[in-house]
Scaffold this motif. Structure first.
Motif, PDB file in Angstrom:
ATOM      1  N   THR A 178      -9.936   1.473  -6.487  1.00 57.44           N
ATOM      2  CA  THR A 178      -8.663   1.502  -5.765  1.00 57.44           C
ATOM      3  C   THR A 178      -8.672   2.576  -4.693  1.00 57.44           C
ATOM      4  N   LEU A 179      -8.276   2.183  -3.489  1.00 54.34           N
ATOM      5  CA  LEU A 179      -8.126   3.142  -2.397  1.00 54.34           C
ATOM      6  C   LEU A 179      -6.775   3.829  -2.584  1.00 54.34           C
ATOM      7  N   LEU A 180      -6.846   5.082  -2.910  1.00 53.18           N
ATOM      8  CA  LEU A 180      -5.630   5.816  -3.286  1.00 53.18           C
ATOM      9  C   LEU A 180      -5.192   6.747  -2.163  1.00 53.18           C
ATOM     10  N   SER A 181      -4.011   6.457  -1.608  1.00 54.24           N
ATOM     11  CA  SER A 181      -3.444   7.383  -0.627  1.00 54.24           C
ATOM     12  C   SER A 181      -2.413   8.211  -1.382  1.00 54.24           C
ATOM     13  N   GLY A 182      -1.680   9.022  -0.689  1.00 56.78           N
ATOM     14  CA  GLY A 182      -0.698   9.838  -1.413  1.00 56.78           C
ATOM     15  C   GLY A 182       0.667   9.184  -1.497  1.00 56.78           C
ATOM     16  N   GLY A 183       0.776   7.928  -1.039  1.00 53.35           N
ATOM     17  CA  GLY A 183       2.092   7.282  -0.974  1.00 53.35           C
ATOM     18  C   GLY A 183       2.547   6.698  -2.309  1.00 53.35           C
ATOM     19  N   PHE A 184       3.561   5.840  -2.237  1.00 51.76           N
ATOM     20  CA  PHE A 184       4.108   5.231  -3.455  1.00 51.76           C
ATOM     21  C   PHE A 184       3.289   4.024  -3.899  1.00 51.76           C
ATOM     22  N   ASP A 185       2.700   3.337  -2.923  1.00 54.36           N
ATOM     23  CA  ASP A 185       2.178   2.004  -3.207  1.00 54.36           C
ATOM     24  C   ASP A 185       0.856   1.981  -3.975  1.00 54.36           C
ATOM     25  N   SER A 186      -0.134   2.690  -3.462  1.00 61.12           N
ATOM     26  CA  SER A 186      -1.454   2.539  -4.081  1.00 61.12           C
ATOM     27  C   SER A 186      -1.504   2.999  -5.551  1.00 61.12           C
ATOM     28  N   PRO A 187      -0.757   4.042  -5.957  1.00 62.83           N
ATOM     29  CA  PRO A 187      -0.771   4.365  -7.399  1.00 62.83           C
ATOM     30  C   PRO A 187      -0.215   3.217  -8.252  1.00 62.83           C
ATOM     31  N   HIS A 204     -10.234   8.544  -2.462  1.00 62.85           N
ATOM     32  CA  HIS A 204      -9.252   9.074  -1.516  1.00 62.85           C
ATOM     33  C   HIS A 204      -9.970   9.648  -0.306  1.00 62.85           C
ATOM     34  N   PHE A 205      -9.470   9.296   0.876  1.00 61.95           N
ATOM     35  CA  PHE A 205     -10.033   9.826   2.122  1.00 61.95           C
ATOM     36  C   PHE A 205      -9.156  10.972   2.583  1.00 61.95           C
ATOM     37  N   GLN A 206      -9.815  12.099   2.771  1.00 61.20           N
ATOM     38  CA  GLN A 206      -9.045  13.311   2.992  1.00 61.20           C
ATOM     39  C   GLN A 206      -9.405  13.957   4.324  1.00 61.20           C
ATOM     40  N   THR A 282      -6.166  -2.367  -2.899  1.00 61.70           N
ATOM     41  CA  THR A 282      -5.353  -1.507  -2.029  1.00 61.70           C
ATOM     42  C   THR A 282      -3.875  -1.661  -2.403  1.00 61.70           C
ATOM     43  N   GLY A 283      -3.071  -0.780  -1.849  1.00 67.37           N
ATOM     44  CA  GLY A 283      -1.622  -0.846  -2.086  1.00 67.37           C
ATOM     45  C   GLY A 283      -0.906  -1.616  -0.988  1.00 67.37           C
ATOM     46  N   ASP A 284      -1.620  -2.488  -0.284  1.00 65.85           N
ATOM     47  CA  ASP A 284      -0.982  -3.219   0.812  1.00 65.85           C
ATOM     48  C   ASP A 284       0.115  -4.145   0.317  1.00 65.85           C
ATOM     49  N   SER A 287       3.548  -6.944   5.551  1.00 68.03           N
ATOM     50  CA  SER A 287       4.527  -6.560   6.589  1.00 68.03           C
ATOM     51  C   SER A 287       5.367  -5.319   6.273  1.00 68.03           C
ATOM     52  N   GLN A 288       4.949  -4.534   5.285  1.00 70.99           N
ATOM     53  CA  GLN A 288       5.737  -3.334   4.969  1.00 70.99           C
ATOM     54  C   GLN A 288       5.670  -2.320   6.119  1.00 70.99           C
ATOM     55  N   VAL A 289       4.455  -2.113   6.661  1.00 76.91           N
ATOM     56  CA  VAL A 289       4.296  -1.245   7.827  1.00 76.91           C
ATOM     57  C   VAL A 289       3.431  -1.996   8.851  1.00 76.91           C
ATOM     58  N   ALA A 290       3.320  -1.417  10.066  1.00 78.06           N
ATOM     59  CA  ALA A 290       2.644  -2.116  11.168  1.00 78.06           C
ATOM     60  C   ALA A 290       1.220  -2.541  10.821  1.00 78.06           C
ATOM     61  N   SER A 291       0.512  -1.710  10.045  1.00 79.32           N
ATOM     62  CA  SER A 291      -0.882  -2.069   9.731  1.00 79.32           C
ATOM     63  C   SER A 291      -0.960  -3.226   8.738  1.00 79.32           C
ATOM     64  N   GLN A 292       0.166  -3.638   8.236  1.00 76.79           N
ATOM     65  CA  GLN A 292       0.172  -4.680   7.197  1.00 76.79           C
ATOM     66  C   GLN A 292       0.783  -6.003   7.651  1.00 76.79           C
TER      67      GLN A 292
HETATM   68  P1  ATP Z   1       0.714   3.908   0.243  1.00 78.76           P
HETATM   69  O1  ATP Z   1       2.138   4.063  -0.151  1.00 78.76           O
HETATM   70  O2  ATP Z   1      -0.162   3.469  -0.874  1.00 78.76           O
HETATM   71  O3  ATP Z   1       0.220   5.112   0.968  1.00 78.76           O
HETATM   72  P2  ATP Z   1       1.348   2.682   2.711  1.00 78.76           P
HETATM   73  O4  ATP Z   1       2.482   1.749   2.649  1.00 78.76           O
HETATM   74  O5  ATP Z   1       1.581   4.058   3.203  1.00 78.76           O
HETATM   75  O6  ATP Z   1       0.657   2.710   1.288  1.00 78.76           O
HETATM   76  P3  ATP Z   1      -0.918   2.498   4.487  1.00 78.76           P
HETATM   77  O7  ATP Z   1      -0.838   3.954   4.730  1.00 78.76           O
HETATM   78  O8  ATP Z   1      -1.031   1.546   5.629  1.00 78.76           O
HETATM   79  O9  ATP Z   1       0.281   1.940   3.620  1.00 78.76           O
HETATM   80  O10 ATP Z   1      -2.104   2.229   3.540  1.00 78.76           O
HETATM   81  C1  ATP Z   1      -2.328   0.958   2.996  1.00 78.76           C
HETATM   82  C2  ATP Z   1      -3.348   1.110   1.896  1.00 78.76           C
HETATM   83  O11 ATP Z   1      -4.569   1.665   2.402  1.00 78.76           O
HETATM   84  C3  ATP Z   1      -2.907   2.090   0.820  1.00 78.76           C
HETATM   85  O12 ATP Z   1      -2.076   1.492  -0.127  1.00 78.76           O
HETATM   86  C4  ATP Z   1      -4.239   2.509   0.252  1.00 78.76           C
HETATM   87  O13 ATP Z   1      -4.735   1.539  -0.653  1.00 78.76           O
HETATM   88  C5  ATP Z   1      -5.130   2.552   1.478  1.00 78.76           C
HETATM   89  N1  ATP Z   1      -5.132   3.909   2.074  1.00 78.76           N
HETATM   90  C6  ATP Z   1      -4.406   4.397   3.080  1.00 78.76           C
HETATM   91  N2  ATP Z   1      -4.682   5.694   3.331  1.00 78.76           N
HETATM   92  C7  ATP Z   1      -5.619   6.057   2.426  1.00 78.76           C
HETATM   93  C8  ATP Z   1      -6.353   7.267   2.148  1.00 78.76           C
HETATM   94  N3  ATP Z   1      -6.128   8.379   2.845  1.00 78.76           N
HETATM   95  N4  ATP Z   1      -7.253   7.257   1.169  1.00 78.76           N
HETATM   96  C9  ATP Z   1      -7.484   6.126   0.442  1.00 78.76           C
HETATM   97  N5  ATP Z   1      -6.837   4.985   0.646  1.00 78.76           N
HETATM   98  C10 ATP Z   1      -5.925   4.922   1.626  1.00 78.76           C
END
Ligand code: ATP
Ligand code: MG
Length: 382
Positions: A178-187, A204-206, A282-284, A287-292
């Protein structure tokens, strides 16, 4: 004193010939989770009973059982002899300090080898509780429902159903990354995969900037919280700064985010292969955000060798937030942080990128930097 826990599962009960395989896996996972707190785990009458070594551990055992995939709900219980007098005596001890006015007895006979009949228990025990504790019997919505379960060798008393994770037990070889960002979705996406039986490895990409410590701290906290739902957890932290600078130089602002994500996927794929994982996650959410947007997701995912699962794709933000509360990641995700992706981005990002455009831009990025980035990942274990 409570030292038994009756564990109920729903889906794994449905799996026909696979049933005992799933039950065994669930029992192994419970044992691994609770370790020496457990004296015995037994399978009887279509349910699993966990016996504690020490009733003083019951609070920790309860907490532990709420984190094991495959458990629909469980009931803390006490054990009695298959004897009406013992059932009566212990029932009073068990519930006398609870606050309730109305009650019912809900007896269930899982085994027909003894002559304790459920209707007889309901009547006799009901009378006994009513007169001894001065309470009122009420069949519909009572304050307390005392369950009496008769198995081949014992009776169990319980009155509480504690909700579990649900889903099916985690199988260790069933790995995903799982690609884990710090947001709500990916966890949330990660936990949904665990709930369906996968062991999740995190990447996680830092960006190594001024706020590095707070981001890292947040990612560690998220991973620690999520690691409660599986037995072993690996987190890869990939320093993204050098690659990000390269992308900023080569790629126009409107497209940068999508190229970041192309490389995140590419590097995660390598990690997935090293770990023999089946899928990327991924936590995609569409259409939640522009990249999606649907076009951007298609173009972003197009070059991946490995298939990508996005369990939140059809969910609304509020549904995702509700799950994040339930699984304990909400308050960590809420902490402020500076995400890699929000770094050097324009106000009006591309909404309909083509695969060809991303391919061409991705090809301009120095592959040596990509290789160095992949190699410099740090692994942490939980
Ligand atoms: P999230 O709430 O999970 O951050 P998001 O709505 O902010 O999601 P994006 O920032 O576009 O959406 O990221 C979409 C997905 O890409 C994330 O859910 C995650 O799986 C992956 N991703 C984004 N940034 C990172 C990161 N820094 N490291 C690892 N994965 C990432
Ligand atoms: Mg994000």
């Amino acid at each position: 004193m409570i030292d038994h826990f009756i564990v109920h599962y729903d889906e794994i009960g449905l799996k026909g010939a696979n049933r005992s395989y799933f039950e065994q896996m669930l029992m192994n996972n419970i044992k691994a989770k609770l370790g020496s707190k457990v004296k015995r785990i037994k399978r009887e009458s279509g349910q699993i009973t966990v016996v504690a070594n020490n009733s003083e551990d019951s609070k920790e055992i309860k907490q532990g059982l709420t984190e094991v995939s495959g458990i629909a709900y469980f009931s803390p219980a006490i054990i009695c002899k298959l004897d009406m007098d013992d059932i009566k005596k212990q029932s009073i001890e068990f519930i006398k300090n609870e606050e309730f006015t109305t009650f019912k007895i809900d007896a269930k006979r899982h085994d027909k080898h003894n002559d304790l009949d459920s209707r007889q228990i309901n009547n006799e025990l009901g009378d006994h509780v009513r007169t001894t504790l001065d309470k009122t019997a009420k069949m519909k919505d009572p304050d307390l429902a005392l369950k009496v379960e008769i198995t081949r060798s014992n009776a169990y008393l319980s009155y509480e159903n504690i909700q579990g994770v649900g889903g099916i037990p985690i199988r260790r070889k069933q790995k995903v990354v799982t690609l884990l960002s710090g947001g709500f979705d990916s966890p949330v996406a990660a936990q949904l995969m665990m709930k369906r039986g996968c062991e999740v490895i995190f990447v996680h990409f830092q960006n190594d900037n001024l706020v590095k410590k707070s981001v890292e701290n947040k990612i560690l906290k998220l991973t620690e919280q999520l690691s409660k739902y599986q037995l072993q957890t690996k987190l890869y932290i990939v320093p993204f700064e050098e690659l990000q600078k390269e992308i900023i130089m080569k790629v126009p602002p409107k497209i940068r985010m999508l190229i970041y994500r192309r490389f995140m996927i590419k590097i995660s794929e390598d990690i997935a292969k090293q770990n023999r994982a089946f899928f990327l996650v991924t936590g995609d959410s569409l259409s939640q955000v522009a990249s999606q947007t649907i076009e951007n997701l298609r173009a972003t995912y197009a070059k991946s060798d490995m298939q990508i699962l996005s369990p939140l794709i059809g969910m609304d933000k509020k549904e995702i937030i509700a799950i994040s509360r339930k699984i304990g990641t909400h308050d960590i995700s809420k902490l402020a942080y500076c995400d890699v992706c929000s770094y050097f981005l324009p106000k009006g990002p591309e909404l309909k990128a083509s695969t060809k455009l991303l391919d061409d831009l991705q090809a301009t990025v120095d592959p040596e930097i990509v290789a160095r980035t992949t190699e410099s990942a740090i692994i942490k274990e939980f």
